[in-house]
Design a protein around this motif. Structure first.
Motif, PDB file in Angstrom:
ATOM      1  N   GLY A  61       0.776  -1.231   0.000  1.00 44.33           N
ATOM      2  CA  GLY A  61       0.000   0.000   0.000  1.00 44.33           C
ATOM      3  C   GLY A  61       0.805   1.276   0.000  1.00 44.33           C
ATOM      4  N   LEU A  62       2.132   1.194  -0.070  1.00 44.72           N
ATOM      5  CA  LEU A  62       2.934   2.420  -0.087  1.00 44.72           C
ATOM      6  C   LEU A  62       2.867   3.118  -1.437  1.00 44.72           C
ATOM      7  CD1 LEU A  62       6.174   1.357   1.846  1.00 44.72           C
ATOM      8  CD2 LEU A  62       4.239   2.676   2.689  1.00 44.72           C
ATOM      9  N   VAL A  63       2.573   2.346  -2.493  1.00 41.74           N
ATOM     10  CA  VAL A  63       2.534   2.905  -3.849  1.00 41.74           C
ATOM     11  C   VAL A  63       1.089   2.928  -4.342  1.00 41.74           C
ATOM     12  CG1 VAL A  63       3.349   2.665  -6.219  1.00 41.74           C
ATOM     13  CG2 VAL A  63       4.846   2.020  -4.317  1.00 41.74           C
ATOM     14  N   GLU A  64       0.635   4.102  -4.763  1.00 44.71           N
ATOM     15  CA  GLU A  64      -0.731   4.279  -5.264  1.00 44.71           C
ATOM     16  C   GLU A  64      -0.660   4.668  -6.729  1.00 44.71           C
ATOM     17  OE1 GLU A  64      -5.035   4.659  -4.742  1.00 44.71           O
ATOM     18  OE2 GLU A  64      -3.449   3.822  -3.482  1.00 44.71           O
ATOM     19  N   ARG A  65      -1.275   3.876  -7.589  1.00 44.55           N
ATOM     20  CA  ARG A  65      -1.265   4.173  -9.014  1.00 44.55           C
ATOM     21  C   ARG A  65      -2.580   4.797  -9.433  1.00 44.55           C
ATOM     22  NH1 ARG A  65      -2.160   0.260 -14.050  1.00 44.55           N
ATOM     23  NH2 ARG A  65      -1.760   1.755 -15.713  1.00 44.55           N
ATOM     24  N   ILE A  66      -2.491   5.873 -10.229  1.00 47.48           N
ATOM     25  CA  ILE A  66      -3.685   6.470 -10.816  1.00 47.48           C
ATOM     26  C   ILE A  66      -4.001   5.683 -12.071  1.00 47.48           C
ATOM     27  CG2 ILE A  66      -4.743   8.589 -11.647  1.00 47.48           C
ATOM     28  CD1 ILE A  66      -3.817   8.530  -8.649  1.00 47.48           C
ATOM     29  N   ASP A  67      -5.031   4.865 -11.996  1.00 48.57           N
ATOM     30  CA  ASP A  67      -5.326   3.871 -13.019  1.00 48.57           C
ATOM     31  C   ASP A  67      -6.540   4.286 -13.838  1.00 48.57           C
ATOM     32  OD1 ASP A  67      -5.745   1.669 -14.559  1.00 48.57           O
ATOM     33  OD2 ASP A  67      -5.748   0.224 -12.919  1.00 48.57           O
ATOM     34  N   PRO A  68      -6.365   4.604 -15.131  1.00 49.16           N
ATOM     35  CA  PRO A  68      -7.507   5.027 -15.953  1.00 49.16           C
ATOM     36  C   PRO A  68      -8.579   3.960 -16.097  1.00 49.16           C
ATOM     37  CG  PRO A  68      -5.550   4.654 -17.312  1.00 49.16           C
ATOM     38  CD  PRO A  68      -5.102   4.604 -15.887  1.00 49.16           C
ATOM     39  N   SER A  69      -8.218   2.697 -15.888  1.00 50.97           N
ATOM     40  CA  SER A  69      -9.219   1.631 -15.998  1.00 50.97           C
ATOM     41  C   SER A  69     -10.208   1.648 -14.836  1.00 50.97           C
ATOM     42  CB  SER A  69      -8.526   0.268 -16.069  1.00 50.97           C
ATOM     43  OG  SER A  69      -7.879  -0.035 -14.840  1.00 50.97           O
ATOM     44  N   LYS A  70      -9.861   2.416 -13.790  1.00 50.63           N
ATOM     45  CA  LYS A  70     -10.746   2.511 -12.617  1.00 50.63           C
ATOM     46  C   LYS A  70     -11.632   3.746 -12.655  1.00 50.63           C
ATOM     47  CE  LYS A  70      -7.500   0.056  -9.607  1.00 50.63           C
ATOM     48  NZ  LYS A  70      -6.653   0.140  -8.392  1.00 50.63           N
ATOM     49  N   LYS A 101      -7.901  12.452  -4.544  1.00 46.97           N
ATOM     50  CA  LYS A 101      -8.064  11.659  -3.323  1.00 46.97           C
ATOM     51  C   LYS A 101      -6.703  11.214  -2.774  1.00 46.97           C
ATOM     52  CE  LYS A 101     -10.680   7.635  -1.624  1.00 46.97           C
ATOM     53  NZ  LYS A 101      -9.601   6.757  -1.162  1.00 46.97           N
ATOM     54  N   ALA A 102      -5.830  10.753  -3.665  1.00 48.76           N
ATOM     55  CA  ALA A 102      -4.505  10.295  -3.233  1.00 48.76           C
ATOM     56  C   ALA A 102      -3.701  11.440  -2.625  1.00 48.76           C
ATOM     57  CB  ALA A 102      -3.764   9.683  -4.410  1.00 48.76           C
ATOM     58  N   LEU A 103      -3.798  12.622  -3.218  1.00 51.16           N
ATOM     59  CA  LEU A 103      -3.069  13.771  -2.692  1.00 51.16           C
ATOM     60  C   LEU A 103      -3.625  14.220  -1.352  1.00 51.16           C
ATOM     61  CD1 LEU A 103      -2.658  15.828  -6.003  1.00 51.16           C
ATOM     62  CD2 LEU A 103      -0.837  14.700  -4.718  1.00 51.16           C
ATOM     63  N   ASN A 104      -4.942  14.261  -1.237  1.00 47.93           N
ATOM     64  CA  ASN A 104      -5.566  14.686   0.024  1.00 47.93           C
ATOM     65  C   ASN A 104      -5.269  13.713   1.160  1.00 47.93           C
ATOM     66  OD1 ASN A 104      -6.686  17.079  -0.877  1.00 47.93           O
ATOM     67  ND2 ASN A 104      -8.614  16.129  -1.510  1.00 47.93           N
ATOM     68  N   GLU A 105      -5.206  12.426   0.836  1.00 47.88           N
ATOM     69  CA  GLU A 105      -4.955  11.423   1.872  1.00 47.88           C
ATOM     70  C   GLU A 105      -3.466  11.287   2.191  1.00 47.88           C
ATOM     71  OE1 GLU A 105      -6.709   7.827   0.506  1.00 47.88           O
ATOM     72  OE2 GLU A 105      -8.781   8.495   0.848  1.00 47.88           O
ATOM     73  N   GLY A 106      -2.623  12.000   1.448  1.00 48.23           N
ATOM     74  CA  GLY A 106      -1.195  11.965   1.739  1.00 48.23           C
ATOM     75  C   GLY A 106      -0.547  10.630   1.437  1.00 48.23           C
ATOM     76  N   LYS A 107      -0.975   9.975   0.347  1.00 49.64           N
ATOM     77  CA  LYS A 107      -0.350   8.715  -0.036  1.00 49.64           C
ATOM     78  C   LYS A 107       1.153   8.945  -0.232  1.00 49.64           C
ATOM     79  CE  LYS A 107      -4.025   6.063  -0.258  1.00 49.64           C
ATOM     80  NZ  LYS A 107      -4.203   4.894   0.642  1.00 49.64           N
ATOM     81  N   GLN A 108       1.941   8.001   0.233  1.00 48.17           N
ATOM     82  CA  GLN A 108       3.385   8.242   0.244  1.00 48.17           C
ATOM     83  C   GLN A 108       3.999   8.318  -1.149  1.00 48.17           C
ATOM     84  OE1 GLN A 108       5.894   6.308   3.112  1.00 48.17           O
ATOM     85  NE2 GLN A 108       4.145   5.656   4.343  1.00 48.17           N
ATOM     86  N   ILE A 109       3.637   7.376  -2.040  1.00 45.88           N
ATOM     87  CA  ILE A 109       4.175   7.380  -3.404  1.00 45.88           C
ATOM     88  C   ILE A 109       3.003   7.253  -4.370  1.00 45.88           C
ATOM     89  CG2 ILE A 109       5.690   6.222  -5.054  1.00 45.88           C
ATOM     90  CD1 ILE A 109       7.269   5.115  -2.673  1.00 45.88           C
ATOM     91  N   ILE A 110       2.869   8.215  -5.261  1.00 50.45           N
ATOM     92  CA  ILE A 110       1.761   8.243  -6.212  1.00 50.45           C
ATOM     93  C   ILE A 110       2.346   8.175  -7.621  1.00 50.45           C
ATOM     94  CG2 ILE A 110      -0.215   9.559  -7.070  1.00 50.45           C
ATOM     95  CD1 ILE A 110      -0.207  11.005  -4.301  1.00 50.45           C
ATOM     96  N   VAL A 111       1.888   7.226  -8.423  1.00 55.04           N
ATOM     97  CA  VAL A 111       2.382   7.051  -9.783  1.00 55.04           C
ATOM     98  C   VAL A 111       1.288   7.449 -10.760  1.00 55.04           C
ATOM     99  CG1 VAL A 111       3.419   5.455 -11.434  1.00 55.04           C
ATOM    100  CG2 VAL A 111       3.790   5.122  -8.989  1.00 55.04           C
ATOM    101  N   CYS A 112       1.604   8.363 -11.676  1.00 49.88           N
ATOM    102  CA  CYS A 112       0.595   8.819 -12.636  1.00 49.88           C
ATOM    103  C   CYS A 112       1.282   9.344 -13.884  1.00 49.88           C
ATOM    104  CB  CYS A 112      -0.279   9.918 -12.016  1.00 49.88           C
ATOM    105  SG  CYS A 112       0.641  11.387 -11.530  1.00 49.88           S
ATOM    106  N   THR A 113       0.486   9.664 -14.898  1.00 54.60           N
ATOM    107  CA  THR A 113       1.018  10.272 -16.114  1.00 54.60           C
ATOM    108  C   THR A 113       0.991  11.790 -15.976  1.00 54.60           C
ATOM    109  OG1 THR A 113      -1.145  10.387 -17.173  1.00 54.60           O
ATOM    110  CG2 THR A 113       0.120   8.358 -17.489  1.00 54.60           C
TER     111      THR A 113
END
Length: 998
Positions: free
Chosen positions: A363-372, A381-393
């Motif tokens: 759960g340390l890595v959160e991917r912004i997934d267009p399929s979702k 949501k990921a930014l507001n929740e302070g996710k530690q590592i966020i992967v996106c385009t």
């Protein structure tokens, strides 16, 4: 005292580690070879750091407590490995977890934590008897942590005639991975081969298949190491890397066990495990970036110029993990979240695997997934929740900015680290601005607009675009543009020009063997035809049907699709398909989507018409209308027969050979089996580098690459590469006869003798060869190595080395385009490749062939296969050693003697040489006598040296007169023994004549 010995080198390292590295000297007599452990140190660590736990274990097991602890350690090691054992300890039913190491936390050390960290026992032990099957064998150095070996090292000293290569071979052939301390995963984590100049390392010993990687700092933009005040260029290893804090940091935060699913030969899935240890530039870059970010805080820009082949994915993963947990000197988090911007889907999975391998936390890595669903609410949501590592385009931020999601973002007081996977032109456009607008703290203040005065809003908008005090950018790229450097570069003290924060150059990656130099095998369409025409005009090289087919294209328009398709397909079949064990693949780069469609159609038509078993795929975006057929449109899935996302995997299969692309798969596409590229598109600047670099990935058996360019000029491509590789060189063969001139130059040096090449070839190609026959290869090359060192001065050595390198490169390039059926050239090429690897290295230069024996075995099998396919008995023109045919009487070239030889040839081989034929041979000798350089060589050299240097000259003179009487040469070249007799007779006549005139 002898200070030049290996033992002195060993003592220097040990003394440094004990005095300044946080180590104590270990007791070799306490080593348990069967278990691969130092048990007394293990017990002492547990007793010191966990006394209550030890007491509980003693109550439970009594006098068997030590045996029980060792039993649990061995069980855990066997199941989970040494790295897991050190990080997680082992569990016992009576006490629960028992720790076997304490590492530094991300935050400051409280007194208890500091005391436990200080209690770690680092020991350096030399001359360790490590083997139960070979009790006399000893490891030079073993580094252990709390009694558990974590590294071994074999040291070599060039003063005693041994170098790092010998250390590598010692690990490969004299060290058994069955010994507990050397076993993969459950033994020591890494093994180092070290001398005073270079370091190599491996994490898995597998006999001759062991793969050692360079662990060097680099020297002047290339391979090797910088000078060091101590005189040992490798002193950084024991003065820095192995020191307590750095070494424990590597074990805690860098090393991990990579597990990947792979299919075996039968198609069954299996798990391949690889222990990952950082290469030096990765360790250095991440460590330097973290140190600067900790000190400087947010608001900084960093440009990391790391070449392809640098292991960028792992570097990004390590940096992400470290930044996510980074705290400053006041124990405050430096960044609230780490955002990784990438278009590579594989990077997301690799990030998750790497981070989990280090921390074992999900759960340390959160991917912004267009399929979702929509990306904007996911990112918000990921930014507001302070996710530690966020992967996106990059486009994810454009989706957020101006949407409802942007309105609910709460970024007040937050700081972000933004890692850019590939910093190129898109990082300077509007999408990049949106990153700053969404994450930045500037320009977010509420303003009141009165009387139509919008200036405050404009000011805010401007402020949002610039450098943000709460954002730090870490931009990775192999090919930075000027604007990229200006955007992300930093300024050195006293300099007004921005520069990358860290560099691992293309040149260093090539010299260290991590990527191929794609310019070595680059040739233009013009050069390709020029070469073929030379062969047609000068049949010194054997003519073949495929060569004639290519040469006739000289009179046809170069942009005719069908003709170029034939060139590419036939070239691939003749020169590429057999490479890499029959798995080599090619890419066709086209100028438009319609060109890609038409090429795909032309390829399919030609291949089907010929009945060839070749697979062709096409890649382009969207749909392409057919201008000639109303309503007809083409799509990639429609033409290939499967979804776009399946193409990389499908192209990797054995039944696919060509990939035709249009603005797709020209960047970021890694397929190591890709060997050849056909370019039918104008390429400039960065696009040229990125496109051709698709070929540079390495894999077992891939010795080189090849580019055939229909459009661009060699000088243009070279200029495109210059900013990223200052020493880029293009070997563009224009005259195939140059290979014979280089051959003659090499032979004339007398560094090697013909019989040595023959002896080497006999062992190298022997189908019944045995492992112990490797010694024959050494025996055959030893004399040449000795003459090189003893008979040549430094300038002559450099000349020989350059000439040999030119010969090897030119031969490799030419034989990809035409088939040179000359056995002696092939022998010398094979001999020369291994000889070059054995020549003493120049000071500060050269690299270690870390895959020597494995690569050698694969290459030998491949060459046997090529020989069987391309050479039939009697087809080649042999250039064997000199055969004495007697002496001649006084006079100019001995016509009588030549006639006698031709008579012998007539009689022996049932030839029907006419007087005109005999006159033609006489003229060859006369032409040689008219050549002043030939006569000069005959006068100043021994007969043996003269014949070695001028064997090719007879062929040149014969071909020069071939049009007048082609029958005589055709007869002779059809019989190798007959040709040798006549050639040697001509040489003897010329030599004797020159001597008489002298």
């Amino acid at each position: 005292m002898n200070i030049h010995t290996e033992r002195t080198f060993q003592d220097i390292i040990k003394a440094n580690l004990c005095a300044r590295g946080g180590y104590s000297e270990g007791d070799r007599t306490t080593f348990d070879a069967e278990r691969g452990l130092f048990p007394p140190s293990i017990f002492r660590f547990i007793q010191t750091t966990q006394p209550d736990t030890w007491d509980a274990l003693q109550r439970a097991y009594g006098p068997k407590v030590e045996a029980r602890v060792l039993e649990r350690i061995m069980e855990t090691k066997a199941k989970d490995g040494t790295l897991h054992l050190l990080r997680q300890g082992f569990r016992d039913i009576t006490v629960g977890q028992v720790k076997l190491a304490y590492f530094r936390p991300n935050t400051g050390l409280n007194p208890d934590t500091a005391a436990r960290y200080a209690a770690n026992i680092l020991e350096v032990t030399d001359e360790v008897h490590h083997s139960t099957t070979k009790p006399a064998d000893r490891l030079d150095v073993v580094l252990s942590l709390n009694g558990i070996p974590v590294a071994t090292a074999e040291l070599k000293n060039s003063f005693t005639g041994q170098t790092v290569e010998n250390a590598v071979k010692q690990y490969k052939f004299d060290r058994s991975p069955k010994d507990a301390v050397l076993a993969f995963k459950s033994g020591a984590l890494v093994h180092f081969a070290v001398d005073g100049s270079e370091v190599y390392m491996a994490t898995k010993l597998a006999g001759k298949a062991t793969y050692f990687l360079p662990f060097n700092r680099g020297r002047d933009g290339g391979a090797g190491n910088l000078d060091h005040p101590s005189g040992h260029r490798t002193a950084y290893l024991w003065e820095d890397v192995w020191t307590k804090d750095r070494w424990l940091d590597i074990i805690q935060r860098f090393m991990f066990l990579d597990r990947k699913e792979e299919k075996d030969a039968k198609g069954k899935l299996k798990i391949k495990e690889t222990m990952i240890f950082p290469r030096y530039h990765q360790l250095d870059a991440v460590t330097a970036l973290i140190a600067d970010a900790r000190t400087q805080g947010a608001g900084q820009n960093y440009l990391i110029q790391h070449s392809a082949g640098s292991g960028k994915s792992n570097s990004i993963a390590w940096l992400s993990h470290r930044l996510a947990g980074l705290h400053d000197d006041q124990d405050k988090r430096v960044f609230d979240s780490v955002i990784v911007i990438t278009d590579r889907r594989v990077l997301d999975a690799q990030l998750q695997e790497t981070v989990f391998g280090i921390d074992h936390k999900s759960g340390l890595v959160e991917r912004i997934d267009p399929s979702k669903g929509s990306k904007s609410p996911q990112l918000a949501k990921a930014l507001n929740e302070g996710k530690q590592i966020i992967v996106c385009t990059l486009q994810s931020f454009s989706a957020v900015y101006g949407s409802d999601a942007h309105d609910v973002l709460d970024q007040s007081g937050k700081r972000f680290a933004v890692i850019v996977d590939e910093a190129h032109g898109s990082q300077h456009g509007t999408a990049a601005e949106d990153v700053r607008k969404v994450l930045g703290s500037e320009g977010k203040e509420a303003v009141q607009v009165a009387d139509g005065d919008v200036d405050p809003l404009i000011v805010n908008a401007i402020r949002q675009k610039g450098k943000q005090p709460n954002l730090s950018f870490f931009a990775f790229t192999a090919t930075p543009k000027k604007r990229t450097v200006e955007t992300f570069g930093h300024f050195l003290a006293g300099s007004n020009e921005p520069t990358p924060f860290h560099i691992y150059s293309m040149r260093q990656a090539i010299e260290e063997g991590f990527i191929h130099d794609v310019l070595k095998g680059y040739t233009t369409y013009k050069a390709f035809y020029r070469l073929e025409k030379t062969i047609e005009d000068d049949p010194e090289l054997e003519k073949k049907k495929a060569q004639k087919a290519i040469a006739r294209f000289m009179s046809l328009h170069p942009h005719n699709l069908a003709q170029k398709t034939e060139v590419m397909v036939e070239h691939y079949r003749t020169h590429v398909r057999h490479r890499l064990g029959g798995k080599a693949k090619a890419m066709v780069v086209t100028s438009s989507r319609l060109h890609a469609v038409r090429y795909h159609q032309a390829f399919k038509k030609y291949i089907e018409g010929k009945g060839y078993d070749l697979g062709v795929l096409v890649a382009f975006s969207g749909s392409v209308p057919d201008p000639e057929i109303t309503g007809e449109e083409y799509t990639e899935p429609g033409m290939n027969g499967f979804k776009e996302t399946e193409l990389p995997e499908k192209f990797g299969k054995d039944d696919q050979h060509f990939l035709i692309v249009a603005e797709k798969y020209q960047t970021g596409f890694d397929q190591p089996l890709l060997h050849t590229m056909y370019v039918d598109k104008r390429l400039q600047d960065l696009a040229a580098v990125q496109t051709l670099s698709r070929l540079n990935r390495t894999t077992s058996g891939k010795d080189d690459t090849f580019v055939l360019d229909f459009v661009n000029e060699a000088d243009e491509i070279k200029e495109a590469f210059k900013p990223y590789f200052e020493t880029a060189e293009i070997d563009e063969p224009t005259d195939p006869n140059m290979i014979y001139r280089l051959h003659s130059d090499l032979v004339a040096t007398q560094v090697f003798w013909a019989q040595e090449v023959d002896t080497f070839a006999a062992a190298f190609y022997d189908p019944k060869r045995k492992p112990q026959d490797q010694g024959k290869l050494y025996a055959a090359t030893d004399p040449a190595v000795g003459r090189f060192s003893d008979k040549l001065d430094e300038d002559e050595q450099e000349t020989f080395r350059k000439t040999l390198t030119q010969f090897l490169r030119l031969y490799a390039a030419i034989t990809q385009m035409v088939r040179i059926e000359d056995i002696d050239l092939e022998k010398l090429y094979t001999f020369g490749r291994l000889l070059r690897a054995r020549l003493p290295k120049r000071e500060g230069g050269g690299t270690l062939a870390i895959d020597g024996d494995v690569g050698l075995e694969y290459y030998r099998l491949k060459k046997i296969s090529e020989g069987d396919a391309s050479l039939a008995q009697g087809e080649a023109v042999p250039l064997s050693g000199t055969t004495s045919v007697g002496t001649s009487a006084a006079g100019d070239p001995d016509v009588a003697h030549l006639s006698e030889i031709l008579g012998q040839v007539n009689e022996r081989f049932n030839f029907d040489f006419t007087d005109a034929d005999k006159l033609a041979v006489d003229q060859w000798a006369a032409d040689m006598m008219a050549d002043a350089s030939v006569v000069a060589q005959a006068r100043t050299n021994s007969y043996e040296n003269f014949t070695m240097a001028n064997a090719d000259a007879v062929m040149e003179k014969a071909f020069a007169r071939n049009e007048r009487n082609p029958e005589v040469l055709a007869k002779l070249l059809g019989n190798a023994e007959a040709w040798s007799m006549v050639r040697d007779a001509v040489l003897k006549a010329v030599y004797d004549s020159a001597q008489r005139r002298h």
